[in-house]
Scaffold this motif. Structure first.
Motif, PDB file in Angstrom:
ATOM      1  N   GLY A  23      36.420  10.759 -12.061  1.00  0.00           N
ATOM      2  CA  GLY A  23      37.186   9.871 -13.091  1.00  0.00           C
ATOM      3  C   GLY A  23      38.276  10.290 -13.545  1.00  0.00           C
ATOM      4  O   GLY A  23      38.593   9.925 -14.550  1.00  0.00           O
ATOM      5  N   GLU A  24      38.926  11.044 -12.847  1.00  0.00           N
ATOM      6  CA  GLU A  24      40.265  11.973 -13.339  1.00  0.00           C
ATOM      7  C   GLU A  24      41.413  10.920 -13.771  1.00  0.00           C
ATOM      8  O   GLU A  24      42.053  11.162 -14.505  1.00  0.00           O
ATOM      9  CB  GLU A  24      40.667  12.951 -12.505  1.00  0.00           C
ATOM     10  N   ASN A  25      41.315   9.931 -12.839  1.00  0.00           N
ATOM     11  CA  ASN A  25      42.402   8.723 -12.955  1.00  0.00           C
ATOM     12  C   ASN A  25      42.145   7.729 -14.146  1.00  0.00           C
ATOM     13  O   ASN A  25      43.197   7.220 -14.362  1.00  0.00           O
ATOM     14  CB  ASN A  25      42.505   8.016 -11.667  1.00  0.00           C
ATOM     15  N   ILE A  26      41.314   7.933 -14.983  1.00  0.00           N
ATOM     16  CA  ILE A  26      41.062   7.300 -16.116  1.00  0.00           C
ATOM     17  C   ILE A  26      41.218   8.073 -17.307  1.00  0.00           C
ATOM     18  O   ILE A  26      40.836   7.459 -18.361  1.00  0.00           O
ATOM     19  CB  ILE A  26      39.797   6.358 -16.056  1.00  0.00           C
ATOM     20  N   LEU A  27      41.865   9.288 -17.261  1.00  0.00           N
ATOM     21  CA  LEU A  27      41.792   9.889 -18.449  1.00  0.00           C
ATOM     22  C   LEU A  27      43.047   9.881 -19.277  1.00  0.00           C
ATOM     23  O   LEU A  27      42.856  10.189 -20.586  1.00  0.00           O
ATOM     24  CB  LEU A  27      41.676  11.624 -18.027  1.00  0.00           C
ATOM     25  N   GLY A  28      43.788   9.110 -19.023  1.00  0.00           N
ATOM     26  CA  GLY A  28      44.991   8.436 -19.851  1.00  0.00           C
ATOM     27  C   GLY A  28      46.222   9.462 -19.740  1.00  0.00           C
ATOM     28  O   GLY A  28      46.141  10.345 -18.799  1.00  0.00           O
ATOM     29  N   LYS A  29      47.308   9.066 -20.164  1.00  0.00           N
ATOM     30  CA  LYS A  29      48.603   9.410 -20.152  1.00  0.00           C
ATOM     31  C   LYS A  29      48.996  10.856 -20.450  1.00  0.00           C
ATOM     32  O   LYS A  29      49.592  11.462 -20.042  1.00  0.00           O
ATOM     33  CB  LYS A  29      49.531   8.482 -20.853  1.00  0.00           C
ATOM     34  N   GLU A  30      48.276  11.285 -21.322  1.00  0.00           N
ATOM     35  CA  GLU A  30      48.144  12.821 -21.756  1.00  0.00           C
ATOM     36  C   GLU A  30      47.703  13.780 -20.576  1.00  0.00           C
ATOM     37  O   GLU A  30      47.934  14.861 -20.961  1.00  0.00           O
ATOM     38  CB  GLU A  30      47.523  13.035 -23.015  1.00  0.00           C
ATOM     39  N   HIS A  31      46.869  13.135 -19.704  1.00  0.00           N
ATOM     40  CA  HIS A  31      46.148  14.017 -18.907  1.00  0.00           C
ATOM     41  C   HIS A  31      47.436  14.340 -17.601  1.00  0.00           C
ATOM     42  O   HIS A  31      48.276  13.313 -17.119  1.00  0.00           O
ATOM     43  CB  HIS A  31      45.117  13.436 -18.176  1.00  0.00           C
ATOM     44  N   ALA A  32      47.647  15.382 -17.040  1.00  0.00           N
ATOM     45  CA  ALA A  32      48.322  15.872 -16.007  1.00  0.00           C
ATOM     46  C   ALA A  32      47.608  15.337 -14.623  1.00  0.00           C
ATOM     47  O   ALA A  32      47.270  16.277 -13.862  1.00  0.00           O
ATOM     48  CB  ALA A  32      48.550  17.438 -15.837  1.00  0.00           C
ATOM     49  N   CYS A  33      47.935  14.155 -14.400  1.00  0.00           N
ATOM     50  CA  CYS A  33      47.096  13.300 -13.130  1.00  0.00           C
ATOM     51  C   CYS A  33      47.875  13.624 -11.931  1.00  0.00           C
ATOM     52  O   CYS A  33      49.113  13.667 -12.099  1.00  0.00           O
ATOM     53  CB  CYS A  33      46.924  11.893 -13.629  1.00  0.00           C
ATOM     54  N   CYS A  34      47.280  14.250 -11.032  1.00  0.00           N
ATOM     55  CA  CYS A  34      45.914  14.341 -10.687  1.00  0.00           C
ATOM     56  C   CYS A  34      45.770  15.316  -9.562  1.00  0.00           C
ATOM     57  O   CYS A  34      46.542  15.448  -8.930  1.00  0.00           O
ATOM     58  CB  CYS A  34      45.002  13.061 -10.307  1.00  0.00           C
ATOM     59  N   THR A  35      44.488  16.090  -9.595  1.00  0.00           N
ATOM     60  CA  THR A  35      44.400  17.012  -8.639  1.00  0.00           C
ATOM     61  C   THR A  35      43.168  17.060  -8.073  1.00  0.00           C
ATOM     62  O   THR A  35      42.866  17.752  -7.053  1.00  0.00           O
ATOM     63  CB  THR A  35      44.423  18.704  -9.254  1.00  0.00           C
ATOM     64  N   PHE A  36      42.286  15.990  -8.157  1.00  0.00           N
ATOM     65  CA  PHE A  36      40.909  15.901  -7.584  1.00  0.00           C
ATOM     66  C   PHE A  36      41.330  15.598  -5.912  1.00  0.00           C
ATOM     67  O   PHE A  36      42.056  14.718  -5.690  1.00  0.00           O
ATOM     68  CB  PHE A  36      40.018  14.742  -8.413  1.00  0.00           C
ATOM     69  N   ARG A  37      40.325  16.164  -5.340  1.00  0.00           N
ATOM     70  CA  ARG A  37      40.125  15.539  -3.935  1.00  0.00           C
ATOM     71  C   ARG A  37      38.873  15.109  -3.444  1.00  0.00           C
ATOM     72  O   ARG A  37      37.947  16.013  -3.614  1.00  0.00           O
ATOM     73  CB  ARG A  37      40.457  16.697  -2.891  1.00  0.00           C
TER      74      ARG A  37
END
Length: 520
Positions: free
Chosen positions: A179-193
């Motif tokens: 769910g990394e893509n729903i953490l919001g704008k302050e998160h350094a999106c994204c590194t999950f594979r």
């Protein structure tokens, strides 16, 4: 005799099939897909049939604490025991007929932080296999519930196991999403594979891993100065299916979070021995989506680069595939959140036919096919979610021709417990579809669980889960929307469901429920 006939039928369908794949547990429902072929069909169920289904009644319930949240873990049934995960972070084994306790395993004894079981367990080789919302995967002793082994499959922030494991031979196959893509704008999106892992079923040792996207690297910054990484995403949300004759695993993937590289919104065909792809097929050309794509304010648009051209879609292939044979060849069927059911040649990945079953809903895909579909050897059964209304379809497996369609009954929100909440009730199908001889099983956001005639699509039985029930564990519970992430499990004359799905905000003074139904 049932096992022999089933094995012969499957041999005609997909070639010589090992007994493990053909039997599907000899009347058990031991894994999410029921058998490796992914049919979600229990051919050995005879007690509950079109003649007797009208007598189906609630036998026992298990109520969750109100603060636990909402359940999603589809149960597994082997012999006289039902196994199911809970939103308060436990895996339960209960007597299938009475609900009496066998054992329970507390996930909080491993790792740190609150956790839940959202996938459905698989029971094989004397163990019960399942994952959690922290990226951990477990194997516990089937008889005692003692931990046999555990392994964290991914330590990326918000990595989650929603892919229910498939055990075949001496390996367990499971996907990982996030769910990394729903953490919001302050998160350094994204590194999950996203990835699909093969593990040794006895030890948990990694055998191989297939990553769906390349490793992310920093790719500038977002408009607020937060670092941007790409590519990312391509989570594996659903349970795979295996063709045991060709030793090929099939599974769908989710959309990208950033970038445009990798196997996103794709069907994968992987060699089960090596993890190498036999072929891959992308079903959506462009689909890079994060939370801000569903919040189109002027500021949020800057965080969703595909929003202006309309390709921020969130059209995951989150539904599990079906492996079957029709028209003289082996085929793979899989539903998509775009509302399309795709059928591909199992050997090459070429499209054989496609059927648009609902109007696409960009920025969420909630009108489409969400979790899973069923095949009973004659018909494919596919349900759409919030498609105004969600509808259950029966399709010809060779051509995709419509055999029947039954919309979610129009009175679903004006009858039963849902009638108290007209402003939030929706006529949509949250769960995966299941089937048994002569019957199709599907639940709804209106709180009703229904059985349909496989021949005509007529509703032949219904139960309103949105009512108070006394749990065998001493708590009172009440259902809501019939839970997504799985569907009905029908085995040994019993039917099991979870109720109280979080996407429907019905006020509930109690916790959600696990429900067990049987005949007189």
């Amino acid at each position: 005799m049932i096992r022999l006939l089933t094995a012969l039928c499957l041999a005609l369908l997909v070639g010589p099939v090992p007994a493990q794949a053909a039997s599907g547990g000899g009347g058990d429902w031991p894994m999410w897909q029921q058998s490796p072929l992914g049919w979600r069909h229990n051919a050995a169920e005879r007690a509950i049939n079109p003649r007797t289904v009208g007598g189906l009644a609630l036998k026992w319930a298990f109520a969750y604490p109100k603060e636990a949240g909402t359940p999603r873990s589809q149960p597994a049934v082997v012999g006289d025991t039902v196994y199911f995960g809970s939103p308060e972070g436990k895996l339960y084994a209960r007597d299938a007929a009475t609900g009496a306790a066998r054992w329970e395993f507390d996930l909080t004894t491993v790792g740190t932080g609150r956790t839940q079981v959202q996938d459905g367990p698989a029971v094989a080789r004397g163990k019960v296999y399942f994952g959690d919302v922290r990226g951990w995967f477990y194997a516990v002793d089937q008889r005692t519930g003692r931990l046999a082994w555990t392994r964290r499959l991914d330590d990326t922030i918000t990595a989650i196991v929603t892919s229910s494991p498939l055990v075949f031979g001496d390996r367990v196959y499971v996907g990982v999403s996030s769910g990394e893509n729903i953490l919001g704008k302050e998160h350094a999106c994204c590194t999950f594979r996203g990835h699909l892992d093969a593990l040794d079923a006895d030890t948990g040792r990694p055998v191989w891993r297939f990553n769906t996207v390349p490793k992310a690297v920093q790719d500038g910054t977002w408009p607020n100065g937060v670092p941007r990484y790409a590519p990312s995403g391509g989570g594996v949300w659903s349970s795979p299916a295996i063709d045991p004759y060709t030793r090929t695993l099939y599974v769908g993937t989710g959309q990208n979070y950033t970038g445009s590289a990798g196997h996103y919104d794709s069907v994968l065909a992987l060699n089960i021995d090596t993890g190498r792809p036999r072929w891959t097929r992308r079903m959506t050309d462009v689909d890079t989506w994060r939370l801000e794509c569903s919040l189109p304010t002027p500021e949020d648009r800057e965080f969703c680069p595909n929003l202006p051209d309309g390709t921020a879609l969130d059209f995951d292939l989150g539904a599990a595939p079906n492996v079957f044979r029709a028209g003289g060849r082996a085929l793979i069927g899989i539903g998509q959140k775009a509302g399309v059911y795709h059928v591909l040649d199992a050997r090459t990945g070429k499209i054989v036919w496609q059927r648009q079953l609902s109007k696409p809903m960009p920025g969420g895909g909630l009108s489409g096919v969400q979790w899973g579909t069923s095949f009973d050897g004659e018909r494919l059964y596919v349900a759409t979610y919030m498609a105004q209304p969600g509808t259950l379809f029966a399709l010809d497996p060779a051509t995709g021709h419509l055999l029947w369609e039954t919309p979610n009954p129009a009175d679903g929100c004006t009858t039963g417990g849902a009638a108290q909440f007209p402003n939030v009730c929706r006529l949509g199908h949250t769960p995966a579809v299941s089937s048994t001889p002569g019957l199709v099983w599907e639940g709804s956001m209106d709180g009703k669980m229904r059985a349909y005639s496989a021949r005509t699509g007529e509703v032949v039985w219904a139960y309103d889960t949105m009512q108070e029930v006394a749990g065998v564990n001493g708590l009172t519970g009440r259902g809501g929307a019939v839970s997504g992430g799985g569907g009905a499990v029908v085995a040994h004359g019993m039917m099991f469901i979870q109720s109280g799905y979080s996407f429907t905000p019905y006020p509930n003074p109690y916790g959600s429920v696990f429900l067990a139904f049987g005949l007189p």
